[in-house]
Design a protein around this motif. Structure first.
Motif, PDB file in Angstrom:
ATOM      1  N   LEU A 133      40.339  31.525  49.592  1.00 16.82           N
ATOM      2  CA  LEU A 133      40.978  31.407  48.278  1.00 16.82           C
ATOM      3  C   LEU A 133      41.672  32.718  47.902  1.00 16.82           C
ATOM      4  O   LEU A 133      42.752  32.703  47.305  1.00 16.82           O
ATOM      5  CB  LEU A 133      39.959  31.005  47.217  1.00 16.82           C
ATOM      6  CG  LEU A 133      39.389  29.581  47.366  1.00 16.82           C
ATOM      7  CD1 LEU A 133      38.393  29.273  46.248  1.00 16.82           C
ATOM      8  CD2 LEU A 133      40.506  28.535  47.363  1.00 16.82           C
ATOM      9  N   ALA A 134      41.063  33.837  48.247  1.00 18.49           N
ATOM     10  CA  ALA A 134      41.711  35.132  47.973  1.00 18.49           C
ATOM     11  C   ALA A 134      43.029  35.224  48.742  1.00 18.49           C
ATOM     12  O   ALA A 134      44.039  35.719  48.224  1.00 18.49           O
ATOM     13  CB  ALA A 134      40.787  36.283  48.364  1.00 18.49           C
ATOM     14  N   MET A 135      43.008  34.716  49.966  1.00 19.13           N
ATOM     15  CA  MET A 135      44.243  34.731  50.757  1.00 19.13           C
ATOM     16  C   MET A 135      45.288  33.792  50.150  1.00 19.13           C
ATOM     17  O   MET A 135      46.489  34.083  50.174  1.00 19.13           O
ATOM     18  CB  MET A 135      43.939  34.315  52.208  1.00 19.13           C
ATOM     19  CG  MET A 135      43.207  35.402  52.992  1.00 19.13           C
ATOM     20  SD  MET A 135      42.452  34.773  54.508  1.00 19.13           S
ATOM     21  CE  MET A 135      43.878  34.363  55.485  1.00 19.13           C
ATOM     22  N   ARG A 136      44.845  32.678  49.588  1.00 16.49           N
ATOM     23  CA  ARG A 136      45.795  31.756  48.932  1.00 16.49           C
ATOM     24  C   ARG A 136      46.474  32.465  47.758  1.00 16.49           C
ATOM     25  O   ARG A 136      47.668  32.313  47.535  1.00 16.49           O
ATOM     26  CB  ARG A 136      45.068  30.502  48.442  1.00 16.49           C
ATOM     27  CG  ARG A 136      44.600  29.585  49.547  1.00 16.49           C
ATOM     28  CD  ARG A 136      43.903  28.334  48.997  1.00 16.49           C
ATOM     29  NE  ARG A 136      44.849  27.341  48.515  1.00 16.49           N
ATOM     30  CZ  ARG A 136      45.467  26.462  49.299  1.00 16.49           C
ATOM     31  NH1 ARG A 136      45.227  26.459  50.591  1.00 16.49           N
ATOM     32  NH2 ARG A 136      46.323  25.601  48.795  1.00 16.49           N
ATOM     33  N   ILE A 137      45.657  33.229  47.011  1.00 19.75           N
ATOM     34  CA  ILE A 137      46.241  33.972  45.887  1.00 19.75           C
ATOM     35  C   ILE A 137      47.266  34.972  46.419  1.00 19.75           C
ATOM     36  O   ILE A 137      48.379  35.079  45.894  1.00 19.75           O
ATOM     37  CB  ILE A 137      45.132  34.686  45.083  1.00 19.75           C
ATOM     38  CG1 ILE A 137      44.257  33.655  44.367  1.00 19.75           C
ATOM     39  CG2 ILE A 137      45.736  35.678  44.087  1.00 19.75           C
ATOM     40  CD1 ILE A 137      43.039  34.240  43.661  1.00 19.75           C
ATOM     41  N   ILE A 150      39.141  41.327  46.551  1.00 13.10           N
ATOM     42  CA  ILE A 150      37.926  40.536  46.335  1.00 13.10           C
ATOM     43  C   ILE A 150      36.818  41.446  45.812  1.00 13.10           C
ATOM     44  O   ILE A 150      36.655  42.568  46.290  1.00 13.10           O
ATOM     45  CB  ILE A 150      37.448  39.914  47.666  1.00 13.10           C
ATOM     46  CG1 ILE A 150      38.576  39.129  48.328  1.00 13.10           C
ATOM     47  CG2 ILE A 150      36.218  39.034  47.451  1.00 13.10           C
ATOM     48  CD1 ILE A 150      38.247  38.653  49.751  1.00 13.10           C
ATOM     49  N   GLU A 151      36.038  40.956  44.857  1.00 11.40           N
ATOM     50  CA  GLU A 151      34.843  41.679  44.429  1.00 11.40           C
ATOM     51  C   GLU A 151      33.842  40.696  43.839  1.00 11.40           C
ATOM     52  O   GLU A 151      34.143  39.522  43.654  1.00 11.40           O
ATOM     53  CB  GLU A 151      35.172  42.798  43.432  1.00 11.40           C
ATOM     54  CG  GLU A 151      35.788  42.331  42.129  1.00 11.40           C
ATOM     55  CD  GLU A 151      36.210  43.500  41.235  1.00 11.40           C
ATOM     56  OE1 GLU A 151      36.552  44.585  41.759  1.00 11.40           O
ATOM     57  OE2 GLU A 151      36.187  43.320  40.007  1.00 11.40           O
ATOM     58  N   LEU A 187      35.122  37.034  42.692  1.00 16.12           N
ATOM     59  CA  LEU A 187      36.273  37.318  41.834  1.00 16.12           C
ATOM     60  C   LEU A 187      37.414  37.824  42.695  1.00 16.12           C
ATOM     61  O   LEU A 187      37.190  38.445  43.730  1.00 16.12           O
ATOM     62  CB  LEU A 187      35.951  38.460  40.857  1.00 16.12           C
ATOM     63  CG  LEU A 187      34.919  38.294  39.771  1.00 16.12           C
ATOM     64  CD1 LEU A 187      34.757  39.628  39.032  1.00 16.12           C
ATOM     65  CD2 LEU A 187      35.359  37.224  38.806  1.00 16.12           C
ATOM     66  N   VAL A 188      38.641  37.575  42.210  1.00 14.57           N
ATOM     67  CA  VAL A 188      39.765  38.333  42.727  1.00 14.57           C
ATOM     68  C   VAL A 188      40.348  39.095  41.547  1.00 14.57           C
ATOM     69  O   VAL A 188      40.533  38.528  40.474  1.00 14.57           O
ATOM     70  CB  VAL A 188      40.818  37.434  43.397  1.00 14.57           C
ATOM     71  CG1 VAL A 188      42.143  38.161  43.553  1.00 14.57           C
ATOM     72  CG2 VAL A 188      40.321  36.989  44.774  1.00 14.57           C
TER      73      VAL A 188
END
Lengths: 88, 506, 479
Positions: free
Chosen positions: C62-66, C123-124, C156-157
């Motif tokens: 999902l972070a990569m999608r963002i 990411i965190e 979270l991103v």
């Protein structure tokens, strides 16, 4: 340092630790003085990459077990003294 | 030599699996030995007698039902008290964790159960595994079974002394800078630090995460190898766990050293402060390997000289962060305060001992803005240099040989107020931790005072099998070692340990 | 509102969004909002001694999608520990990405034509939640606090914009567009009111023409787009006021007080924290291979801007009105634009399709998203053919959203028997034949008699006739 590490050291402790730490740091200075140009920092002994877990739920702990260890609890939550200041 | 306390772990397991001995009897004998002797030694912080009896009965029941309880069936194991045991206090020998009951078992503890072993108790250690003498335990020191006025080494001093005294044939320890090998050497037992990532760290309370590794103590190389084989293997709960199948060590015992190239490491043997007796024993060990068919040559690895100072930046830095969580909020000790920050600071002041505080301060300093590059960052680069230097050495040698510790067991209190002198007792063991490599200590005779000497076999990553083969040859060739003066009656002959034990009241 | 005359503002936004994973970032506890306190916790997210983190693959994806949606470079990354003490943080350090984040150097185009740079999107882990108990509520003077760790470890991103924003309105537009992108990419539900999207604003001011940046303040506690705009406006005004009255802006973190409509200083940077970042030794580096990155980019559907353009194109006829633009933005933001497209391609008037979707469907967006687009199109066709009145069509839509099914059958079940055009014509003809006088007067120009005929038709059809259809038939007969 004691404040950053959040330890309420006594004056006596401060007097004792300061020279002890100084001698260790003096020893450590050997490291600071080395020429390490060209050596990348090593954080892990082995170059593992992309260790991932599938997004599958696993059982959580019983909240009673969790709170049984708490120094203080209230309404299913951990109770702490008042908080001055916000999180950074 | 008929009692359980002198029987090798593998012989116990064999007898229990064949139904020649009952696990419950084995456990009772060891619990009795602990009850008799440990008051004077202080190996155990917690003896889990009831659980051990239940567990042993399960093992016997499995045998009766025709099932195989596993390769360590019915073998009592002592577990260092920084490994989590569900429902059993896990203190790390710190007041800050006194009374904490983990809600889960460490992966290695689960694996012990899977192999049929029986945990008999939790052993003493330097607080949070920070130390080389077990004197920084908040609950009093452990004494060396060979001389109760001397330290057992540390930080896994309780585990080493328990095995030496015959209170358990096997024990688990953890090794961050030598915490298995150094006490093994000082107590005259076998201790092994495996390749980083071959044994799960899940449930091992962290000291320095990138260096910590769990490993076995035993009275023989074969037993240590069997315990390693039982606990090693990939664990999906530990991101740093290697995916490779770890080398099987059991079969390597007895495979000999014919044709093996052995390097005698100058820096770890000739180093300043290495006792003459110890040096002599290492030379004898080298000869023993040579006469068993290995070729032995000296090798110089100058980079190892900076391993110790690099370690004393890296390990405290990681520790300062790992130990931040002991803040009085969720578990363990709390000392109240005006506000939450005050509560945190008072709790940590009261809960941590001097050595832990020193290392937290040192680590906080090494990571702080303005010093990171000169200290922590630089130490990580030194780590790279050491890995590269070992790699070059292993192009010419299959294993390396050195002293395990510069000196034999020192007196209680001797180094307590001189942290640097204490740190120097890890000078021979630290380099392998930085490299992530395996190394083990094997007893090899005594010094002039009759205190055990250990020699260290080092191997490249995942080189456990060849390391164990060399260690087994050394074990066979070792000069006779005196028996501990404080030990289970069956180990020393009935009752002889009793008198000495009184000298070690805590 | 823009900055006062002679001044300009420099604004950067930091947006934290919770990722829509099933489990937390480093453990298998559920990532759920609104559970009983401390029920979604385990040794890992409670930071119990000995526990270790293992990274959730879905969170990385999902972070990569963002990153892909924000045109970022997706790169190898490393997790660090950010060390500070706070009771909502179980380990007293936060695992976050520091100098090697997964996404860097992207941008976001706003509907007003401006472009805002994206510095990074990393990411965190989230923290737990503290609630203060005591006399005055907020922090100072509170008697004690209670901590719930259900949120601790939720992925979270954090998306950090470049300081390219110059007005409160633009800040709001950026946050709204970013939210639409987060929702469209499937990464987050973007609910500011539940805290799943949180915005902090870095604001500084300088005189127009000055190239140096002013001292910035970070404004926190912005729980809605409206608070964001108000807080930024207030902060610009406050800083200009400070400087114009001869003062100096102090670098501070400030808290937006929604009720008072002002920002309040929390902490000045002199008390700045030394976070002692270092690489997290319990995790290994993340290095997604090119194939994975490509798969993520390829799986990303069209982004809100493209989807708005697609709906607007259906409407035809140049620049749409503001009202239309709002409707378009609504259906896209709520993820309902596919319904408009489906109806329009089945021959429904795009304006009708847009209106029904932006109003009735949007009112129950969650349910509307699961409606079969073909059934939706069929319903609007019935309305367009006047087989259903507008009121009836809305009633059928409500049923369709509640339980699905075939709109014709729903209409039948509800008694909205569709009156076929030829039978309507028969009824109208019959009513006209029975009232020759009235018909003559109607044809002579008495338009209000349309109501008279319609009433009769309605009575005879028990209300099933469509009013507009009756009027049309009357007009046709009159010729």
């Amino acid at each position: 340092m004691a404040r950053l590490a959040r330890i309420a050291l006594t004056e006596d402790e401060l007097d004792r630790y300061a020279p002890q730490l100084a001698s260790v740091l003096e020893h450590a200075a050997q490291v600071a003085a080395l020429d390490t140009a060209g050596a990348a920092p090593t954080a892990h002994p082995f170059p593992l990459r992309n260790v991932l877990r599938p997004d599958e739920p696993r059982p959580s702990l019983d909240p009673q077990v969790v709170l049984a260890e708490a120094p203080a609890a209230e309404e299913g939550r951990f109770r702490v003294p008042r908080i001055l200041g916000e999180a950074p | 030599m008929s009692g359980a306390a002198t029987t090798p772990a593998l012989a116990i397991a064999d007898a229990v699996r064949r139904r020649e001995r009952r696990a419950v009897e084995v456990v009772e004998e060891h619990l009795a030995a602990i009850a008799e002797v440990d008051g004077g030694l202080g190996c155990f912080l917690e003896v889990t007698a009831d659980q051990a009896r239940r567990r042993a009965a399960e093992v016997d029941a499995a045998v009766d039902a025709g099932r195989d309880p596993g390769p360590l069936a019915g073998v009592p194991v002592a577990v260092k008290d920084n490994l989590c045991t569900q429902g059993v206090p896990t203190t790390c020998a710190s007041r800050i964790l006194q009374g904490w009951h983990p809600p889960y078992d460490a992966t290695v503890v689960t694996r012990l159960a899977g192999a049929g072993a029986v945990v008999v108790g939790k052993t003493n250690l330097d607080e949070f595994a920070m130390g080389s003498s077990t004197e920084s335990s908040a609950f009093g020191p452990t004494r060396n079974p060979h001389d109760p006025e001397r330290v057992p080494g540390g930080s896994s001093g309780g585990s080493a002394a328990a095995v030496a005294a015959g209170l358990a044939p096997l024990a688990l320890g953890s090794d961050t800078g030598g915490s298995i090998r150094q006490p093994a050497a000082l107590c005259g037992v076998v201790g092994m630090k495996p390749t980083y990532g071959t044994v799960s760290r899940y449930g091992l309370v962290a000291f320095a995460s990138s260096l910590d590794q769990v490993g076995p103590f035993a009275r023989s190389v074969a037993d240590a190898a069997a315990l390693y084989d039982a606990i090693a293997g990939h664990d999906p709960c530990d991101s740093t766990s290697l995916h490779q199948v770890p080398p099987a060590c059991g079969p390597a015992v007895g495979s000999g050293v014919g044709g093996l190239r052995v390097g005698l490491v100058t820096e770890l043997t000739e180093a300043e402060g290495v006792q003459a007796d110890v040096r002599r024993r290492v030379a004898e060990a080298a000869e023993a390997l040579a006469s068993a068919g290995a070729t032995v040559d000296p090798v110089s690895i100058p980079e190892l000289r900076v391993a110790l100072p690099a370690y004393y930046l890296l390990a405290p830095a990681e520790a300062s962060s790992n130990l931040a969580r002991y803040d009085g909020v969720r578990y363990g000790l709390r000392v109240d305060g005006d506000d939450v920050a005050d509560m945190n600071a008072r709790t940590r002041e009261a809960g941590f001992g001097a050595e832990v505080k020193r290392r937290i301060l040192l680590g906080t300093y090494a990571l702080s803005a303005g010093y990171y590059d000169a200290y922590y960052g630089q130490a990580q680069r030194v780590r790279t240099l050491i890995i590269q230097a070992f790699r070059r050495a292993y192009e010419d040698f299959d294993v390396l040989l050195s002293a395990t510790t510069p000196s034999t067991a020192f007196r209680l209190g001797e180094k307590v107020d001189d942290p640097l002198a204490m740190y120097l007792s890890d000078v021979c063991t630290i380099p392998t931790n930085l490299a992530g490599h395996p190394a083990m200590s094997v007893p090899f005779g005594t010094d002039g005072a009759g205190l055990p000497v250990g020699v260290q076999v080092l191997a490249p990553a995942l080189g456990e099998a060849v390391m164990v083969a060399a260690a087994a040859v050394l074990e066979q060739a070792a000069p006779p070692t005196s028996l501990p003066t404080v030990a289970a009656p069956t180990l020393t002959g009935a009752g002889t340990g009793r008198g000495a034990a009184t000298g070690g009241a805590r | 509102m823009s900055a006062p005359d002679g001044w300009e503002a420099v604004i950067g936004l930091e947006v934290h969004c919770e990722l829509r994973t099933r489990t937390k970032l480093f453990c298998g506890c559920r990532n759920a909002f609104g559970s009983e306190p401390n029920t979604n916790v385990c040794p890992v997210c409670l930071g119990l001694p000995g526990s270790l983190p293992v990274l959730n693959e879905a969170a990385v994806e999902l972070a990569m999608r963002i990153g892909a949606a924000l045109h970022c470079e997706i790169r190898p990354s490393v997790f660090h520990r950010k060390n500070y003490f706070y009771p909502d943080m179980p380990k007293d350090y936060q695992v976050s990405q520091y100098d090697e984040p997964i996404n860097v150097d992207g941008y976001l185009d706003l509907p007003d034509g401006s472009r805002v740079g994206i510095v990074r999107a990393h990411i965190e882990e989230d923290t737990g939640k503290t609630s203060h108990v005591g006399e005055t509520g907020r922090i100072h003077g509170a008697g004690h606090a209670l901590v719930d760790y259900n949120r601790a470890g939720v992925p979270l991103v954090e998306i950090v914009s470049a300081p390219d924003i110059t007005t409160a309105a633009q800040a709001r537009l950026y946050a709204a567009e970013l939210r639409a992108i987060l929702v469209a990419s499937g990464a987050s539900d973007g609910r500011m009111e539940e805290g799943s999207m949180r915005v902090d604003a870095n604001v500084s001011v300088r005189r127009v023409g000055d190239v140096r940046l002013g001292t910035r303040c970070e404004v926190k506690n912005l729980n809605s787009l409206r608070s964001l705009a108000r807080a930024v406006d207030h902060e610009i005004e406050r800083q200009v006021g400070v400087i114009e009255s001869g003062g100096v802006v102090e670098q501070q973190t400030r808290h937006w007080d929604e009720d008072q409509g002002c920002t309040v200083a929390l902490r000045s940077k002199e008390e700045a924290f030394d976070y002692r970042y270092f690489p997290e030794p319990d995790l290994v580096p993340l290095d997604p291979d090119a194939a994975w990155i490509e798969r993520v980019r390829a799986s990303l559907g069209p982004m809100p801007a493209d989807r708005r353009a697609a709906v607007t194109a259906l409407l035809g006829g140049g620049e749409p009105s503001d009202a239309r633009s709002d409707q378009v933005a609504t259906v896209v933001e709520l993820g309902l634009d596919h319904l408009v497209t489906a109806a329009a391609s089945a021959g429904v008037d795009p304006a009708l399709a847009l209106a029904r979707t932006a109003n009735e469907a949007a009112a129950a967006a969650e349910a509307a998203r699961s409606v079969d687009p073909a059934a939706y199109a069929a319903l609007l066709q019935m309305e367009q053919r006047q087989e259903l009145s507008a009121t009836q069509a809305k009633a059928v839509l409500a049923e369709l959203m509640a339980g699905g099914g075939d709109p014709a059958q729903i209409a039948g079940r509800m008694g909205f028997e569709a009156l076929a055009a030829d039978s309507l014509a028969e009824v109208v003809a019959a009513v006209v034949a029975e009232h020759p006088d009235e018909w003559e007067r109607f044809c002579g120009g008495e338009a209000k008699l349309a109501g008279f005929f319609t009433g009769h038709v309605m009575r005879r059809t028990q209300g099933k006739a469509n009013g507009k259809a009756v009027a049309a038939e009357l007009a046709r007969l009159r010729g």
